[in-house]
Design an enzyme around this catalytic site. Sequence first.
Site, PDB file in Angstrom:
ATOM      1  CG  HIS A 102       5.987 -21.747  -0.165  1.00  0.00           C
ATOM      2  ND1 HIS A 102       4.711 -21.932   0.414  1.00  0.00           N
ATOM      3  CD2 HIS A 102       7.043 -21.975   1.066  1.00  0.00           C
ATOM      4  CE1 HIS A 102       5.604 -23.075   1.263  1.00  0.00           C
ATOM      5  NE2 HIS A 102       6.796 -22.550   1.444  1.00  0.00           N
ATOM      6  CG  ASP A 129       1.342 -23.718   0.434  1.00  0.00           C
ATOM      7  OD1 ASP A 129      -0.162 -22.986  -0.415  1.00  0.00           O
ATOM      8  OD2 ASP A 129       2.371 -23.597   0.557  1.00  0.00           O
ATOM      9  CG  HIS A 131      -1.671 -22.748  -3.461  1.00  0.00           C
ATOM     10  ND1 HIS A 131      -1.488 -22.167  -2.881  1.00  0.00           N
ATOM     11  CD2 HIS A 131      -2.694 -22.465  -4.242  1.00  0.00           C
ATOM     12  CE1 HIS A 131      -2.518 -20.447  -3.468  1.00  0.00           C
ATOM     13  NE2 HIS A 131      -3.176 -21.272  -4.338  1.00  0.00           N
ATOM     14  CG  ASP A 133       3.817 -24.024  -2.716  1.00  0.00           C
ATOM     15  OD1 ASP A 133       2.725 -23.769  -3.889  1.00  0.00           O
ATOM     16  OD2 ASP A 133       4.034 -24.226  -1.972  1.00  0.00           O
ATOM     17  CG  HIS A 146       4.373 -18.530  -5.505  1.00  0.00           C
ATOM     18  ND1 HIS A 146       3.843 -17.744  -5.104  1.00  0.00           N
ATOM     19  CD2 HIS A 146       4.424 -18.821  -6.813  1.00  0.00           C
ATOM     20  CE1 HIS A 146       2.930 -17.819  -5.823  1.00  0.00           C
ATOM     21  NE2 HIS A 146       2.801 -18.285  -6.368  1.00  0.00           N
ATOM     22  CG  ASP A 232       1.935 -20.195   1.452  1.00  0.00           C
ATOM     23  OD1 ASP A 232       1.570 -18.919   1.821  1.00  0.00           O
ATOM     24  OD2 ASP A 232       2.322 -20.759   0.420  1.00  0.00           O
ATOM     25  CG  ASP A 234      -1.330 -19.499   0.447  1.00  0.00           C
ATOM     26  OD1 ASP A 234      -1.732 -20.693   0.595  1.00  0.00           O
ATOM     27  OD2 ASP A 234      -0.718 -19.118  -0.732  1.00  0.00           O
ATOM     28  CD  GLU A 277       4.133 -16.279  -1.207  1.00  0.00           C
ATOM     29  OE1 GLU A 277       3.505 -16.054  -1.618  1.00  0.00           O
ATOM     30  OE2 GLU A 277       4.855 -17.876  -2.563  1.00  0.00           O
TER      31      GLU A 277
END
Length: 307
Positions: A102, A129, A131, A133, A146, A232, A234, A277
Amino acid sequence: MTNGNGTTLELIGAPTDIGASVRGAGMGPDALRVAGLPEALARQGFTVLDRGNLAGPATPWTAPTNGLRHLDEVIAWNRSVYAAVDTALGTGHVPLMLGGDHCLAIGSISAVAWHARKRRKKLRVVWLDAHSDVNTETTSPSGNLHGMPVSCLLGHGPAVLTGWSGERAALEHDAIRFIGIRSVDAEEKEAIRTLGLHVFDMRHIDEHGMRTTMTEALQDVGEDTHLHVSFDLDCLDPNIAPGVGTGVRGGPTYREMQLCMEMIADTGRLGSVDVVELNPALDVRNQTAEVAVELIESLFGKSTLVR
Ligand SMILES: [Mn+2]
């Protein structure tokens, strides 16, 4: 099924795990091709130009220096991504940057921001996402870049990774909407509050549903908006997307994510995308890439019925 309305999509592979914590994201672009991404988009009527993979430095897997890991190599990869996305947008194409991890959104979204400003368009980024980030070199526990692209894009990262869009901040704090967040470091929580970021976390989706969440996230997206999606993988629940380096339980379901993508498509304003990712080394029979392809089809307007 929709048709592409003469739109040309440009696939730009950025095969690197330079900003990641575990190895393998560099194989992401080819896994998406193996899962049939170019053909799926062509079937929807788009002209698809696959630019192949960019080249860049190998990942040295050295320890962080001053809180940043692989900074020189991260800069090199992001410069290549910036140039490729800039070229695609300059010719009126819609770039799909296939990561890679990312951190590459720094180059991608900086180029998008420059073009949006030049054309006097508002920019809205939807950041899908687990997260947020939004770490920096002083707050990141790992130094992996990332986890810092949002800070860099907001103008708070290391100076060498900010200002690429022509302004110190590629993005204003209110230009970005986060969806699916469920893993935020302590100092990131503080940053989210201080910066006034719009974060729709999993609790928000649980309480209000994906439909209301996306209605809120896409509010004020209009004719004059360039919409960028930074996806992303994830963000997805690991049950359906195991092929990621930093999976977190409790993400959106397959159906919730489909609705999210369809509502973005409905705006008709999608102008650029990151898909990042994906880690084929951790995947099971390429299923995460296949789920990604299905969701990207919806993002570009594939629907069950004519609506
Ligand atoms: Mn991310």
